[in-house]
Design a protein around this motif. Structure first.
Motif, short mmCIF file in Angstrom:
data_model
loop_
_atom_site.label_atom_id
_atom_site.label_comp_id
_atom_site.label_asym_id
_atom_site.label_seq_id
_atom_site.Cartn_x
_atom_site.Cartn_y
_atom_site.Cartn_z
N ASP A 8 46.37 -84.23 55.88
CA ASP A 8 47.36 -83.22 55.50
C ASP A 8 48.68 -83.84 55.04
O ASP A 8 49.63 -83.14 54.73
N LYS A 90 53.45 -83.21 51.76
CA LYS A 90 52.21 -82.57 52.18
C LYS A 90 51.11 -82.84 51.15
O LYS A 90 51.38 -83.10 49.97
N LYS A 119 49.40 -86.01 59.77
CA LYS A 119 50.82 -85.93 60.11
C LYS A 119 51.07 -85.95 61.61
O LYS A 119 51.86 -86.75 62.12
N ASP A 120 50.44 -85.05 62.35
CA ASP A 120 50.70 -84.92 63.78
C ASP A 120 49.77 -85.85 64.56
O ASP A 120 48.72 -85.45 65.06
N GLN A 121 50.15 -87.10 64.69
CA GLN A 121 49.30 -88.10 65.34
C GLN A 121 49.20 -87.86 66.84
O GLN A 121 48.14 -88.09 67.44
N ASN A 122 50.26 -87.38 67.46
CA ASN A 122 50.22 -87.13 68.90
C ASN A 122 49.22 -86.03 69.25
O ASN A 122 48.50 -86.12 70.25
N LYS A 123 49.19 -84.99 68.44
CA LYS A 123 48.24 -83.90 68.67
C LYS A 123 46.81 -84.41 68.56
O LYS A 123 45.94 -84.08 69.39
N LYS A 125 45.79 -87.49 68.94
CA LYS A 125 45.56 -88.40 70.07
C LYS A 125 45.14 -87.63 71.31
O LYS A 125 44.18 -87.99 72.01
N ASN A 126 45.85 -86.54 71.62
CA ASN A 126 45.52 -85.72 72.79
C ASN A 126 44.15 -85.08 72.65
O ASN A 126 43.41 -84.96 73.63
N TYR A 166 45.19 -95.31 65.82
CA TYR A 166 45.27 -94.46 64.64
C TYR A 166 45.18 -95.33 63.39
O TYR A 166 46.07 -96.11 63.09
#
Length: 204
Positions: A8, A90, A119-123, A125-126, A166
């Motif tokens: 994304d 984007k 984009k949201d690497q933390n999301k 990862k979780n 990542y």
């Protein structure tokens, strides 16, 4: 844990190249080129300060000349600069095409590479951690049942939060010029990410 996701985020990796005999003039020209690039991006995205600097390198430029005896020697002929920058946008083919068109029709001596990322690497990862733990429980439970054993409580969790978790799939792309516009129609492959967590259980 394993995920296959559509990227994304697109990162423009930009390199501005300049050469000049005069060091101070080269600095001035490099600053002007950066300002021009920022103006082009601002005009399309309607936001300022989106282009981020990674490095600004100036090297001496030499050429070889013959002396009176016919021997070659290196002579300083000027200086050259490389500004490495990045721009995150984007994943939108129309938007990317507009940016490529703007860069291609400008007077800038610019080198362009694109990479697709999440984009949201933390999301992500979780999500991977959650999937890995669920997978560990499901497999361990099945092994215990097949072995006529009872799965007990967790005794140990081995989890390494390394920097290589990542790894986006980088792909260099080019647009096709259609008049003054770049006809950009890219369909990047999904980015596959995995995470391994080792969980030890007591058995009864």
């Amino acid at each position: 844990g394993k995920l296959s996701l559509k990227p994304d985020l697109v990162v423009f990796h930009l390199s501005l190249h300049r050469e000049n005999k005069d060091y101070s003039v080269l600095i001035e020209e490099s600053v002007k080129c950066l300002n021009q690039l920022n103006s082009l991006v601002n005009e399309i995205l309607n936001k300022k300060n989106l282009v981020k600097s990674e490095s600004f390198i100036i090297n001496e430029n030499y050429k070889e000349e013959r002396d009176d005896k016919g021997n070659y020697k290196r002579v300083l002929s000027g200086f050259k600069s490389i500004q490495n920058l990045n721009l995150e946008v984007k994943n939108d083919n129309l938007l990317i095409g507009k940016l490529l068109s703007s860069f291609a029709t400008s007077s800038l001596n610019i080198e362009i590479n694109l990479s697709y990322q999440i984009k949201d690497q933390n999301k992500v990862k979780n999500q991977l951690i959650d999937l890995a733990i669920k997978d560990a429980f499901a497999i361990s439970k099945q092994i215990a049942i097949s072995s006529n054993l009872t799965l007990g409580e967790v005794s140990e969790i081995d989890y390494q939060n390394d920097d290589e978790f990542y790894s986006p799939n980088v792909r260099v792309t080019y647009g096709r010029m259609n008049g003054n516009n770049v006809d950009y129609n890219s369909n990047p492959q999904n980015i596959v990410l995995t995470k391994t967590i080792r969980i030890s259980f007591l058995i009864k």
